[in-house]
Write a protein that holds these residues in place. Structure first.
Motif, short mmCIF file in Angstrom:
data_model
loop_
_atom_site.label_atom_id
_atom_site.label_comp_id
_atom_site.label_asym_id
_atom_site.label_seq_id
_atom_site.Cartn_x
_atom_site.Cartn_y
_atom_site.Cartn_z
N ASP A 1 -8.03 119.20 95.21
CA ASP A 1 -6.63 119.53 94.88
C ASP A 1 -6.37 121.03 95.00
O ASP A 1 -5.32 121.45 95.51
N GLU A 2 -7.34 121.83 94.53
CA GLU A 2 -7.19 123.28 94.62
C GLU A 2 -7.21 123.73 96.09
O GLU A 2 -6.47 124.62 96.50
N LYS B 1 -4.18 125.75 98.04
CA LYS B 1 -4.34 127.04 98.71
C LYS B 1 -3.97 126.96 100.19
O LYS B 1 -3.37 127.88 100.75
N LEU B 2 -4.34 125.84 100.84
CA LEU B 2 -3.98 125.67 102.25
C LEU B 2 -2.46 125.58 102.42
O LEU B 2 -1.91 126.07 103.42
N LYS B 3 -1.81 124.99 101.43
CA LYS B 3 -0.37 124.80 101.53
C LYS B 3 0.41 126.05 101.13
O LYS B 3 1.36 126.46 101.84
N ASN B 4 0.03 126.70 100.05
CA ASN B 4 0.83 127.79 99.51
C ASN B 4 0.37 129.18 99.89
O ASN B 4 1.18 130.09 99.99
#
Length: 249
Positions: free
Chosen positions: A236-237, A241-244
């Motif tokens: 989930d983390e 990070k990949l998204k935001n």
């Protein structure tokens, strides 16, 4: 058939490239220099055509200061018959090189001009196309296979979608890709013979070419250093990070 091959003096691909402290250019002091790898492939292809009985003479041409005679001699050791140096203070930009080579082609009248598709220092991929345009000759770039028959060159080209085979009338300009061949090593006897092969020196003035600067080098910097990786505790983390942060998903 006469073949003209262009060779360029570049930093050896195994050497570490250093940038000058003032960021004006690449530092060439105490740096090993060599024939541009794509140009070496062009020399090898010309030699193979001569060994097959297709070509009768190979001329190696280089543009640059006197030190580029080392690369011409290297081409002679690989099998070229004679060399021509067009002496300039430094290595000119692509259009100037194309204009100088066009004058040599007009004087020598080769049936085939073989060049590397690009130089590993500037990576412009321009000179071969410019030369063909100036001469009004057909061109086949990015060649991975070349055969000569009945006054035509059949060239297999590497394109984005795969391979393309074209037939062009001679005289023509061909630029080489990596998979065209594997250059040979020069044998010691051939290196010694190369020292006695003819090498003519000409200047742009001899050829009636005025060198004009069309581009300006503003700054040279080293690539940014790779940043350290980040450890994450969960999937989930990672997704967050990949998204935001990285913004790749």
């Amino acid at each position: 058939m006469k073949i003209l091959v262009a060779v360029k003096r570049v930093i050896d691909y195994n050497a570490k490239v250093r940038v000058k402290a003032d960021n004006t250019d690449v530092d060439l002091s105490n740096t090993k220099m060599a024939i541009n790898p794509f140009c070496e492939i062009a020399v090898e292809e010309a030699v193979r055509l001569k060994e097959a009985g297709t070509a009768s003479e190979i001329i190696a041409v280089s543009v640059g200061p006197k030190v580029c005679q080392e690369q011409i001699r290297a081409a002679l050791a690989l099998g070229a018959d004679r060399g021509i140096q067009i002496e300039t203070e430094d290595s000119p930009e692509s259009l100037n090189v194309a204009k100088l080579l066009a004058k040599i082609v007009e004087a020598e009248q080769p049936e085939l001009i073989i060049m590397g598709k690009q130089a590993i220092d500037s990576d412009n991929n321009q000179t071969g196309q410019m030369l063909a345009a100036l001469l009004g000759m057909p061109q086949a770039t990015f060649a991975s296979e070349v055969s000569i028959e009945d006054g035509k060159a059949q060239v297999t080209r590497e394109v984005d979608g795969g391979l393309q085979t074209v037939a062009i009338n001679l005289p023509a300009v061909v630029t080489t890709d990596l998979r065209l061949n594997e250059p040979r090593y020069a044998a010691l006897p051939n290196i010694m013979k190369a020292k006695r092969k003819p090498l003519d020196v000409k200047t742009p003035a001899d050829l009636g070419v005025e060198l004009k600067q069309h581009t300006q080098l503003l700054k040279v910097t080293e690539p940014a250093e790779r940043s350290a990786g980040i450890l994450v505790s969960s999937v989930d983390e990672l997704i967050e990070k990949l998204k935001n942060e990285a913004k790749v998903i």
